[in-house]
Design a protein around this motif. Structure first.
Motif, PDB file in Angstrom:
ATOM      1  N   ALA A 146       0.841  -1.231   0.001  1.00 22.91           N
ATOM      2  CA  ALA A 146      -0.179  -0.147  -0.078  1.00 22.91           C
ATOM      3  C   ALA A 146       0.966   1.236   0.057  1.00 22.91           C
ATOM      4  O   ALA A 146       2.012   1.105   0.155  1.00 22.91           O
ATOM      5  CB  ALA A 146      -0.944  -0.043   1.306  1.00 22.91           C
ATOM      6  N   VAL A 147       0.339   2.415  -0.103  1.00 26.08           N
ATOM      7  CA  VAL A 147       1.121   3.760   0.180  1.00 26.08           C
ATOM      8  C   VAL A 147       0.971   3.969   1.659  1.00 26.08           C
ATOM      9  O   VAL A 147       0.150   3.389   2.289  1.00 26.08           O
ATOM     10  CB  VAL A 147       0.378   4.866  -0.729  1.00 26.08           C
ATOM     11  CG1 VAL A 147       0.635   4.631  -2.037  1.00 26.08           C
ATOM     12  CG2 VAL A 147      -1.013   5.179  -0.265  1.00 26.08           C
ATOM     13  N   ASP A 148       1.739   4.862   1.940  1.00 25.24           N
ATOM     14  CA  ASP A 148       1.935   5.286   3.455  1.00 25.24           C
ATOM     15  C   ASP A 148       0.769   6.121   3.754  1.00 25.24           C
ATOM     16  O   ASP A 148       0.428   6.935   3.094  1.00 25.24           O
ATOM     17  CB  ASP A 148       3.371   5.788   3.683  1.00 25.24           C
ATOM     18  CG  ASP A 148       3.408   6.507   5.012  1.00 25.24           C
ATOM     19  OD1 ASP A 148       3.851   5.673   5.862  1.00 25.24           O
ATOM     20  OD2 ASP A 148       2.865   7.687   5.555  1.00 25.24           O
ATOM     21  N   LYS A 149       0.082   5.913   5.035  1.00 25.00           N
ATOM     22  CA  LYS A 149      -0.902   6.542   5.455  1.00 25.00           C
ATOM     23  C   LYS A 149      -0.833   7.975   5.490  1.00 25.00           C
ATOM     24  O   LYS A 149      -1.800   8.564   5.354  1.00 25.00           O
ATOM     25  CB  LYS A 149      -1.388   5.948   6.664  1.00 25.00           C
ATOM     26  CG  LYS A 149      -2.608   4.632   6.734  1.00 25.00           C
ATOM     27  CD  LYS A 149      -3.307   4.596   7.903  1.00 25.00           C
ATOM     28  CE  LYS A 149      -4.435   3.441   7.612  1.00 25.00           C
ATOM     29  NZ  LYS A 149      -4.104   2.237   7.747  1.00 25.00           N
ATOM     30  N   ASP A 150       0.096   8.306   5.987  1.00 27.28           N
ATOM     31  CA  ASP A 150       0.273   9.764   6.156  1.00 27.28           C
ATOM     32  C   ASP A 150       0.767  10.671   4.780  1.00 27.28           C
ATOM     33  O   ASP A 150       0.207  11.373   4.459  1.00 27.28           O
ATOM     34  CB  ASP A 150       1.574  10.116   7.304  1.00 27.28           C
ATOM     35  CG  ASP A 150       0.803   9.552   8.497  1.00 27.28           C
ATOM     36  OD1 ASP A 150      -0.468   9.585   8.705  1.00 27.28           O
ATOM     37  OD2 ASP A 150       1.883   8.865   9.444  1.00 27.28           O
ATOM     38  N   THR A 151       1.602  10.050   4.352  1.00 26.14           N
ATOM     39  CA  THR A 151       2.300  10.679   2.990  1.00 26.14           C
ATOM     40  C   THR A 151       1.493  10.267   1.753  1.00 26.14           C
ATOM     41  O   THR A 151       1.685  11.114   0.672  1.00 26.14           O
ATOM     42  CB  THR A 151       3.845  10.489   2.874  1.00 26.14           C
ATOM     43  OG1 THR A 151       4.010   8.977   2.710  1.00 26.14           O
ATOM     44  CG2 THR A 151       4.888  10.518   4.007  1.00 26.14           C
ATOM     45  N   GLU A 152       0.845   9.203   1.806  1.00 28.98           N
ATOM     46  CA  GLU A 152       0.185   8.698   0.593  1.00 28.98           C
ATOM     47  C   GLU A 152       1.171   8.340  -0.547  1.00 28.98           C
ATOM     48  O   GLU A 152       0.946   8.237  -1.617  1.00 28.98           O
ATOM     49  CB  GLU A 152      -0.806   9.785   0.265  1.00 28.98           C
ATOM     50  CG  GLU A 152      -1.904  10.050   1.235  1.00 28.98           C
ATOM     51  CD  GLU A 152      -2.984  11.114   0.697  1.00 28.98           C
ATOM     52  OE1 GLU A 152      -4.199  10.820   1.052  1.00 28.98           O
ATOM     53  OE2 GLU A 152      -2.371  12.234   0.118  1.00 28.98           O
ATOM     54  N   LEU A 153       2.564   8.115  -0.045  1.00 30.86           N
ATOM     55  CA  LEU A 153       3.337   7.672  -1.135  1.00 30.86           C
ATOM     56  C   LEU A 153       3.736   6.427  -0.866  1.00 30.86           C
ATOM     57  O   LEU A 153       3.688   5.600   0.232  1.00 30.86           O
ATOM     58  CB  LEU A 153       4.666   8.765  -0.760  1.00 30.86           C
ATOM     59  CG  LEU A 153       4.592  10.318  -0.859  1.00 30.86           C
ATOM     60  CD1 LEU A 153       5.863  10.942  -0.719  1.00 30.86           C
ATOM     61  CD2 LEU A 153       4.472  10.589  -2.620  1.00 30.86           C
ATOM     62  N   ILE A 154       4.320   5.679  -1.990  1.00 31.05           N
ATOM     63  CA  ILE A 154       4.951   4.464  -1.908  1.00 31.05           C
ATOM     64  C   ILE A 154       6.122   4.389  -1.026  1.00 31.05           C
ATOM     65  O   ILE A 154       7.025   5.263  -1.235  1.00 31.05           O
ATOM     66  CB  ILE A 154       5.258   3.718  -3.247  1.00 31.05           C
ATOM     67  CG1 ILE A 154       4.129   3.704  -4.019  1.00 31.05           C
ATOM     68  CG2 ILE A 154       6.077   2.548  -3.318  1.00 31.05           C
ATOM     69  CD1 ILE A 154       4.209   3.229  -5.464  1.00 31.05           C
ATOM     70  N   ASP A 155       6.175   3.633   0.054  1.00 34.14           N
ATOM     71  CA  ASP A 155       7.186   3.686   0.922  1.00 34.14           C
ATOM     72  C   ASP A 155       8.381   2.642   0.595  1.00 34.14           C
ATOM     73  O   ASP A 155       8.106   1.240   0.703  1.00 34.14           O
ATOM     74  CB  ASP A 155       6.701   3.593   2.465  1.00 34.14           C
ATOM     75  CG  ASP A 155       7.999   3.305   3.450  1.00 34.14           C
ATOM     76  OD1 ASP A 155       9.146   3.270   2.924  1.00 34.14           O
ATOM     77  OD2 ASP A 155       7.511   3.587   4.820  1.00 34.14           O
ATOM     78  N   MET A 156       9.495   2.675   0.033  1.00 32.46           N
ATOM     79  CA  MET A 156      10.127   1.684  -0.521  1.00 32.46           C
ATOM     80  C   MET A 156      10.925   0.838   0.666  1.00 32.46           C
ATOM     81  O   MET A 156      10.934  -0.458   0.443  1.00 32.46           O
ATOM     82  CB  MET A 156      11.483   2.242  -1.381  1.00 32.46           C
ATOM     83  CG  MET A 156      11.008   3.016  -2.650  1.00 32.46           C
ATOM     84  SD  MET A 156      10.051   1.977  -3.654  1.00 32.46           S
ATOM     85  CE  MET A 156      11.203   0.671  -4.090  1.00 32.46           C
ATOM     86  N   ASP A 157      10.936   1.465   2.038  1.00 36.15           N
ATOM     87  CA  ASP A 157      11.498   0.317   2.862  1.00 36.15           C
ATOM     88  C   ASP A 157      10.341  -0.599   3.182  1.00 36.15           C
ATOM     89  O   ASP A 157      10.646  -1.736   3.684  1.00 36.15           O
ATOM     90  CB  ASP A 157      11.574   1.433   4.172  1.00 36.15           C
ATOM     91  CG  ASP A 157      12.997   2.098   4.096  1.00 36.15           C
ATOM     92  OD1 ASP A 157      13.800   1.889   3.265  1.00 36.15           O
ATOM     93  OD2 ASP A 157      12.858   3.210   4.616  1.00 36.15           O
ATOM     94  N   GLU A 158       9.104  -0.116   3.134  1.00 34.81           N
ATOM     95  CA  GLU A 158       7.821  -0.915   3.500  1.00 34.81           C
ATOM     96  C   GLU A 158       7.907  -2.212   2.579  1.00 34.81           C
ATOM     97  O   GLU A 158       7.660  -3.438   2.915  1.00 34.81           O
ATOM     98  CB  GLU A 158       6.788  -0.208   3.473  1.00 34.81           C
ATOM     99  CG  GLU A 158       5.237  -0.904   3.974  1.00 34.81           C
ATOM    100  CD  GLU A 158       5.507  -1.464   5.431  1.00 34.81           C
ATOM    101  OE1 GLU A 158       6.134  -1.028   6.191  1.00 34.81           O
ATOM    102  OE2 GLU A 158       4.646  -2.474   5.518  1.00 34.81           O
TER     103      GLU A 158
END
Ligand SMILES: *Cc1c(COP(=O)(O)O)cnc(C)c1O
Length: 434
Positions: free
Chosen positions: A143-155
């Motif tokens: 998913a994207v990050d809840k706060d930034t709405e960006l794809i989090d590569m670490d995740e």
């Protein structure tokens, strides 16, 4: 034989004219759509539609292939040059079958793969539970990050290390920011997964140099030819020649990734290629190699930024508060219009503004009546519109959102839109139907 469509089928002729009239009189903001050149239309309407040519150049099952072989080879060579690809297959009928061919080539039924969740901007074929990808294979969404709405590569990396998928897809359909193909590739190499980049939406931006390219990193790249690339409806698959993971995943002796992909397309999934579409792909790739196409791609992004800035200035909330590419997602929830995407899409239609309702990340509403609107600039940029027109369109959109039930206001906006677009004809003196 020589009867024209107007005489043989006035009903269809009339509908084509009405569609032409609709696109000329409105603003087309669906980010997956575009207007192809007359040259591309002509190639699609050519006698190549009659031919059968199962197989590949010089290795066909039927006779009479002299010119089909030549056109397919030209399309392949141009795509190679355009993208810097080692191997190209131009036969996939469309984006979804192209992706299906890659799954068929690289995975076994039930194998695990990762793709961006559809509610966060991924495509149906990246693991949706109603699609072949989610039904026949084991989809692990990121998913994207809840706060930034960006794809989090670490995740993405964390999930990949835990799940050990056989393939990871880097792609977007409704995500307004950049993709980092090199980082995806690093993760894929770390976990021994194939990397599929599906660049359907952004192929034109990549060719135009305004988005990073998945080359030379990615194992396999698919793209539709009809979105920002501005070609006919269809797709191509590009890949490396060698199968990096052969020894890990395959018992057969062939280490050739290109052959694996080609035989998945034909005879694995498809019969005869659509040679008229191949001809139109060749024409579109020629157009995309011209310097003007770089200007076009550049202007798409500039236009999207101008539209995004004005929408936000008008108090409209955008997912990730802006855009880096050709598309943006309006989040209707701050206006108290969550779950009203369908009504808003229909109000826009009444004002001759064409866009699509779309889910926004972590919405509670159903995907059938979602909380967002997706829009983009490839088609209006093809018409020659620039930042001033984007600003005007953004103001119209904001007005529609705030007055979506007011028929008189929608009608007034429709008239203003029609007047504005009159200066940007798409197909002036259209004669193909005569
Ligand atoms: C549009 C799209 C497709 C599917 O293409 P079709 O030609 O509609 O089947 C696949 N992947 C992505 C990322 C897309 O945007």
């Amino acid at each position: 034989m020589m009867t024209h469509i107007k005489e043989i089928d006035p009903e269809t002729h009339d509908l084509i004219l009405q569609e032409l009239n609709r696109i000329e009189n409105g603003v087309e903001l669906i980010p997956s759509e575009n207007f192809v050149s007359r040259a591309v239309l002509q190639a699609m309407g050519s006698v190549f539609t009659n031919k059968y040519s199962e197989g590949y150049p010089k290795r066909r099952y039927y006779g009479g292939q002299e010119f089909v072989d030549a056109i397919e080879k030209i399309a392949i060579d141009r795509a190679k040059k355009l993208f810097g690809a080692e191997h190209v297959n131009v036969q996939p009928y469309s984006g979804s079958p192209a992706n299906q061919a890659v799954f068929f080539a690289l995975l076994n039924l039930g194998d695990k793969f990762m793709g961006l969740d559809m509610s966060c901007g991924g495509h149906l074929t990246h693991g949706s539970p109603v699609n072949f990808s989610g039904i026949q294979y084991k989809a692990i969404p990121y998913a994207v990050d809840k706060d930034t709405e960006l794809i989090d590569m670490d995740e993405v990396r964390k999930i990949a290390l835990k799940e050990r998928p056989k393939m990871i897809i880097s792609s977007l359909t409704a995500y307004p920011r950049k993709l980092y193909f090199e980082e995806f590739q690093e993760i894929c190499e770390e976990v021994d997964a194939y990397h599929l980049s599906d660049i359907s939406h952004i192929a034109g931006l990549i060719v135009g140099g305004v988005h990073d390219s998945p080359f030379p990193f990615t194992d396999v790249v698919t793209t539709t030819s009809h979105k920002t690339l501005r070609g006919p409806r269809g797709a191509i698959i590009m890949c490396k020649k060698e199968d990096r993971l052969h020894d890990k995943y395959h018992s057969h002796t062939d280490k050739n990734l290109a052959r694996l992909i080609d035989s998945a397309v034909f005879p694995g999934l498809q019969g005869g290629p659509h040679d008229h579409t191949t001809a139109a792909k060749a024409v579109a790739f020629e157009e995309a190699m011209k310097p003007e196409f770089k200007d076009y791609a550049n202007q798409i992004v500039k236009n999207a930024k101008a539209m995004a800035d004005e929408l936000m200035a008008q108090g409209v909330k955008l997912v990730t508060d802006g855009t880096d590419n050709h598309l943006m997602l309006i989040d209707l929830r701050p206006k108290g219009l969550g779950g009203k995407g369908k009504q808003l899409q229909s109000a826009m239609d009444k004002a001759n503004i064409t866009l699509n309702k779309n889910s926004v990340p972590f919405q509670e509403a159903s995907p059938f009546n979602p909380s967002g609107l997706r829009l983009g600039t490839p088609a209006v940029t093809t018409r020659g519109m620039k930042e001033d027109e984007m600003k005007f369109i953004a103001q119209c959109i904001a007005k529609v959102i705030d007055n979506y039930k007011d028929k008189a206001i929608l009608e007034k906006i429709r008239k203003e839109i029609m007047e504005m677009v009159g200066a940007f004809p798409i197909y002036p003196d259209f004669t193909m139907l005569e």
